[in-house]
Write a protein that holds these residues in place. Sequence first.
Motif, PDB file in Angstrom:
ATOM      1  N   LYS A   1       0.837  -1.207   0.000  1.00  0.00           N
ATOM      2  CA  LYS A   1       0.000   0.000   0.000  1.00  0.00           C
ATOM      3  C   LYS A   1       0.870   1.254   0.000  1.00  0.00           C
ATOM      4  O   LYS A   1       0.584   2.224  -0.706  1.00  0.00           O
ATOM      5  CB  LYS A   1      -0.905  -0.013   1.237  1.00  0.00           C
ATOM      6  N   GLY A   2       1.967   1.227   0.776  1.00  0.00           N
ATOM      7  CA  GLY A   2       2.873   2.369   0.817  1.00  0.00           C
ATOM      8  C   GLY A   2       3.510   2.640  -0.529  1.00  0.00           C
ATOM      9  O   GLY A   2       3.596   3.792  -0.973  1.00  0.00           O
ATOM     10  N   ILE A   3       3.962   1.589  -1.198  1.00  0.00           N
ATOM     11  CA  ILE A   3       4.596   1.745  -2.514  1.00  0.00           C
ATOM     12  C   ILE A   3       3.596   2.270  -3.532  1.00  0.00           C
ATOM     13  O   ILE A   3       3.924   3.092  -4.385  1.00  0.00           O
ATOM     14  CB  ILE A   3       5.198   0.400  -2.977  1.00  0.00           C
ATOM     15  N   ARG A   4       2.371   1.817  -3.423  1.00  0.00           N
ATOM     16  CA  ARG A   4       1.340   2.283  -4.363  1.00  0.00           C
ATOM     17  C   ARG A   4       1.019   3.768  -4.152  1.00  0.00           C
ATOM     18  O   ARG A   4       0.740   4.489  -5.094  1.00  0.00           O
ATOM     19  CB  ARG A   4       0.065   1.456  -4.209  1.00  0.00           C
ATOM     20  N   GLU A   5       1.076   4.209  -2.901  1.00  0.00           N
ATOM     21  CA  GLU A   5       0.646   5.573  -2.588  1.00  0.00           C
ATOM     22  C   GLU A   5       1.782   6.585  -2.547  1.00  0.00           C
ATOM     23  O   GLU A   5       1.550   7.775  -2.784  1.00  0.00           O
ATOM     24  CB  GLU A   5      -0.073   5.588  -1.229  1.00  0.00           C
ATOM     25  N   LYS A   6       3.007   6.126  -2.231  1.00  0.00           N
ATOM     26  CA  LYS A   6       4.116   7.062  -2.018  1.00  0.00           C
ATOM     27  C   LYS A   6       5.263   6.773  -2.979  1.00  0.00           C
ATOM     28  O   LYS A   6       5.924   5.731  -2.867  1.00  0.00           O
ATOM     29  CB  LYS A   6       4.606   6.976  -0.570  1.00  0.00           C
ATOM     30  N   VAL A   7       5.497   7.690  -3.877  1.00  0.00           N
ATOM     31  CA  VAL A   7       6.559   7.530  -4.870  1.00  0.00           C
ATOM     32  C   VAL A   7       7.917   7.341  -4.199  1.00  0.00           C
ATOM     33  O   VAL A   7       8.768   6.598  -4.680  1.00  0.00           O
ATOM     34  CB  VAL A   7       6.588   8.745  -5.823  1.00  0.00           C
ATOM     35  N   GLY A   8       8.120   8.002  -3.067  1.00  0.00           N
ATOM     36  CA  GLY A   8       9.402   7.932  -2.376  1.00  0.00           C
ATOM     37  C   GLY A   8       9.773   6.541  -1.893  1.00  0.00           C
ATOM     38  O   GLY A   8      10.950   6.264  -1.629  1.00  0.00           O
ATOM     39  N   LEU A   9       8.783   5.642  -1.752  1.00  0.00           N
ATOM     40  CA  LEU A   9       9.062   4.274  -1.300  1.00  0.00           C
ATOM     41  C   LEU A   9       9.444   3.353  -2.452  1.00  0.00           C
ATOM     42  O   LEU A   9       9.812   2.197  -2.220  1.00  0.00           O
ATOM     43  CB  LEU A   9       7.844   3.703  -0.564  1.00  0.00           C
ATOM     44  N   ARG A  10       9.373   3.855  -3.661  1.00  0.00           N
ATOM     45  CA  ARG A  10       9.748   3.046  -4.836  1.00  0.00           C
ATOM     46  C   ARG A  10      11.258   3.178  -5.030  1.00  0.00           C
ATOM     47  O   ARG A  10      11.744   4.096  -5.687  1.00  0.00           O
ATOM     48  CB  ARG A  10       8.979   3.527  -6.063  1.00  0.00           C
TER      49      ARG A  10
ATOM     50  N   ALA B   1      14.548   1.539  -9.979  1.00  0.00           N
ATOM     51  CA  ALA B   1      14.050   2.103 -11.246  1.00  0.00           C
ATOM     52  C   ALA B   1      12.832   1.330 -11.728  1.00  0.00           C
ATOM     53  O   ALA B   1      11.870   1.914 -12.255  1.00  0.00           O
ATOM     54  CB  ALA B   1      15.157   2.071 -12.295  1.00  0.00           C
ATOM     55  N   LEU B   2      12.864   0.006 -11.558  1.00  0.00           N
ATOM     56  CA  LEU B   2      11.744  -0.817 -12.031  1.00  0.00           C
ATOM     57  C   LEU B   2      10.479  -0.530 -11.230  1.00  0.00           C
ATOM     58  O   LEU B   2       9.392  -0.409 -11.807  1.00  0.00           O
ATOM     59  CB  LEU B   2      12.102  -2.307 -11.926  1.00  0.00           C
ATOM     60  N   LEU B   3      10.605  -0.390  -9.919  1.00  0.00           N
ATOM     61  CA  LEU B   3       9.434  -0.062  -9.106  1.00  0.00           C
ATOM     62  C   LEU B   3       8.824   1.268  -9.539  1.00  0.00           C
ATOM     63  O   LEU B   3       7.599   1.401  -9.617  1.00  0.00           O
ATOM     64  CB  LEU B   3       9.811   0.002  -7.624  1.00  0.00           C
ATOM     65  N   LYS B   4       9.675   2.242  -9.812  1.00  0.00           N
ATOM     66  CA  LYS B   4       9.181   3.555 -10.240  1.00  0.00           C
ATOM     67  C   LYS B   4       8.441   3.451 -11.557  1.00  0.00           C
ATOM     68  O   LYS B   4       7.367   4.042 -11.743  1.00  0.00           O
ATOM     69  CB  LYS B   4      10.347   4.537 -10.368  1.00  0.00           C
ATOM     70  N   GLN B   5       9.009   2.690 -12.485  1.00  0.00           N
ATOM     71  CA  GLN B   5       8.405   2.563 -13.805  1.00  0.00           C
ATOM     72  C   GLN B   5       7.097   1.774 -13.738  1.00  0.00           C
ATOM     73  O   GLN B   5       6.088   2.175 -14.325  1.00  0.00           O
ATOM     74  CB  GLN B   5       9.382   1.873 -14.760  1.00  0.00           C
ATOM     75  N   VAL B   6       7.125   0.668 -13.009  1.00  0.00           N
ATOM     76  CA  VAL B   6       5.949  -0.194 -12.959  1.00  0.00           C
ATOM     77  C   VAL B   6       4.791   0.478 -12.232  1.00  0.00           C
ATOM     78  O   VAL B   6       3.667   0.516 -12.731  1.00  0.00           O
ATOM     79  CB  VAL B   6       6.303  -1.537 -12.281  1.00  0.00           C
ATOM     80  N   PHE B   7       5.069   1.056 -11.055  1.00  0.00           N
ATOM     81  CA  PHE B   7       3.963   1.613 -10.278  1.00  0.00           C
ATOM     82  C   PHE B   7       3.501   2.978 -10.774  1.00  0.00           C
ATOM     83  O   PHE B   7       2.445   3.460 -10.378  1.00  0.00           O
ATOM     84  CB  PHE B   7       4.315   1.621  -8.787  1.00  0.00           C
TER      85      PHE B   7
END
Length: 236
Positions: A212-221, A224-230
């Motif tokens: 939930k945190g990764i989905r809502e907060k860009v800073g937790l990504r 690079a892949l997490l940023k791109q995917v989410f």
Amino acid sequence: MIKRILVLLVAINFVGCAELQNVVNNLPNGGGLSQEQIGKGLKQALDNGIKNQVSKLTSKDGFYRNELVKIVLPKELQAVDKGLRKIGLSNLADEGIKVLNRAAEDAVKTATPIFVNAVKEITFADAKDILLGDQNAATTYLKTKTSQNLFASFSPVINKSFAKVGADKIWNNLISRYNSIPFVSKVNPDLTQYVTEEALKGVFTMIEVEEKGIREKVGLRNTALLKQVFALQDNK
């Protein structure tokens, strides 16, 4: 001469379109992400849940002081708790609850590799739908696909942890004391099964917190892949 210029302009336009398409495919909204890339991103999110959240459960009071996952007594044992407190054994009743949580903390510490391997082996049937689904969609998918096998692996770990933290002796004493109270219904619960189920619930709860945190907060990504995917789900 004019014909050559036209051919050159067409060629330049073709290259420009190809470059433009390449840019579009790499935009954060996921234009060029494959199912495999999205699946890898979801796995990274679940891995982060284990690393950042599940690890908290392994520390002293990791379950006991965390209201999201604290293991409380099952219904059949609530009578034991009340009965013991009525006869002045509140301290013993408190210790009984604490050691159930201690067993879970110890077991999660030992069993963390089980969860790591489960994430590695999971295959997402439709990664994009999961990514664009609910805030806990990846955790729910992991739970659905792995709970049965995890329970089988986790149960003996809990059993060993019971003995390690002394929960077996404390609860044998507690139940014996309670069953000796006149006119009460005797109890003999399967605490290993109960704590195993509750510990697994706690693990999935904490993985869900991270997802939930990764989905809502860009800073937790944090890759690079997490940023791109989410980023794809940001614009759904």
